[in-house]
Design a protein around this motif. Structure first.
Motif, short mmCIF file in Angstrom:
data_model
loop_
_atom_site.label_atom_id
_atom_site.label_comp_id
_atom_site.label_asym_id
_atom_site.label_seq_id
_atom_site.Cartn_x
_atom_site.Cartn_y
_atom_site.Cartn_z
N HIS A 191 3.71 -32.17 -56.63
CA HIS A 191 4.51 -31.40 -57.53
C HIS A 191 3.58 -29.97 -57.76
O HIS A 191 2.46 -30.44 -58.29
CB HIS A 191 5.13 -31.97 -58.81
N GLU A 234 17.11 -47.80 -48.24
CA GLU A 234 16.97 -46.32 -48.64
C GLU A 234 15.67 -45.95 -47.77
O GLU A 234 14.94 -46.56 -47.58
CB GLU A 234 16.70 -46.04 -50.03
N SER A 287 16.96 -25.73 -53.10
CA SER A 287 16.78 -26.66 -52.07
C SER A 287 16.32 -28.28 -52.68
O SER A 287 16.17 -28.32 -53.78
CB SER A 287 15.96 -26.38 -50.91
N LYS A 288 16.21 -29.10 -51.67
CA LYS A 288 15.84 -30.37 -52.34
C LYS A 288 14.37 -30.30 -52.78
O LYS A 288 13.93 -31.27 -53.58
CB LYS A 288 15.89 -31.49 -51.00
N TYR A 289 13.69 -29.21 -52.27
CA TYR A 289 12.45 -29.14 -52.60
C TYR A 289 11.82 -28.01 -53.70
O TYR A 289 10.81 -27.79 -54.19
CB TYR A 289 11.54 -29.06 -51.64
N TYR A 302 8.09 -26.67 -56.82
CA TYR A 302 7.93 -26.70 -55.65
C TYR A 302 7.48 -28.45 -55.47
O TYR A 302 6.54 -28.82 -56.06
CB TYR A 302 7.12 -26.14 -54.76
N THR A 303 8.38 -29.31 -54.60
CA THR A 303 8.09 -30.75 -54.51
C THR A 303 7.78 -30.87 -52.93
O THR A 303 8.58 -30.42 -52.18
CB THR A 303 9.12 -31.44 -54.99
N THR A 304 6.81 -31.55 -52.56
CA THR A 304 6.66 -32.05 -51.17
C THR A 304 5.64 -33.14 -51.14
O THR A 304 5.76 -33.95 -52.01
CB THR A 304 5.83 -30.67 -50.67
N ARG A 329 18.74 -25.36 -58.22
CA ARG A 329 18.21 -25.99 -57.23
C ARG A 329 18.40 -25.22 -55.88
O ARG A 329 19.57 -25.22 -55.38
CB ARG A 329 18.78 -27.43 -57.35
N ASP A 336 7.88 -37.36 -51.69
CA ASP A 336 8.12 -36.26 -52.66
C ASP A 336 6.85 -36.60 -53.93
O ASP A 336 7.40 -36.63 -55.07
CB ASP A 336 9.53 -36.34 -53.30
N ASN A 358 13.18 -25.61 -57.02
CA ASN A 358 13.79 -25.44 -58.23
C ASN A 358 13.32 -24.27 -59.00
O ASN A 358 11.93 -24.02 -59.09
CB ASN A 358 13.75 -26.79 -59.27
#
Length: 157
Positions: free
Chosen positions: A54, A120, A13-15, A45-47, A11, A51, A17
């Motif tokens: 994909h 959250e 970053s958070k976005y 890539y996720t945005t 991973r 989120d 993989n």
């Protein structure tokens, strides 16, 4: 037939993989065999605000040509001018490559229902419908197109 893979994924970053796989391939019949190696690599890539978008790309079977060899490719033929004496001839098999494949896919998550009461930051509703599409490029056969859908309730069912 033996296919052995060594994989590594990370991973970034958070976005983002990514991952790679090194494959060792060995196949054989009777007294003929071929061995080779290939590499697979992919990135996702996720945005989106939740989120919910994909995007992924993947390439498969980048490697070196393979070639069959072994005693199974040897044939005996009569020697020129003699009907009782045979000479072994080794046949050579042509080199071949594993079919390289490239794929690209896109998914959009749609959320429905009341937002749960949670502290959250990115709390998602109970119902999710994911719509996806994909394209796979095949160099030796027709290309593939795909569509799909997935429903989830509270990400448990």
């Amino acid at each position: 037939m033996l296919n052995l893979g060594f994989s590594f994924a990370r991973r970034f970053s958070k976005y983002v993989n990514g991952g790679i796989t090194l494959k060792l391939i060995s196949e054989g019949i009777s007294n003929v065999s071929a061995t080779g190696a290939a590499l697979d690599a992919g990135l996702q890539y996720t945005t989106g605000e939740l989120d919910d978008i994909h995007f992924g790309v993947h390439i498969r079977n980048i490697g070196f040509p393979m070639q069959y060899s072994g005693d199974g490719l040897t044939v005996k033929r009569p020697a020129p001018g003699s009907s009782s004496y045979e000479i072994p001839y080794s046949l050579r098999a042509a080199k071949f490559e594993l079919p390289t494949q490239f794929s690209i896919a896109f998914t959009k998550d749609l959320y429905f229902g009341k937002m749960p009461e949670s502290k959250e930051r990115f709390c998602k509703p109970a119902h999710r419908l994911s719509l996806s599409g994909s394209f796979i490029y095949n160099p030796f056969i027709e290309n593939d197109y795909g569509v799909g859908a997935e429903y989830a309730y509270r990400e448990r069912f």
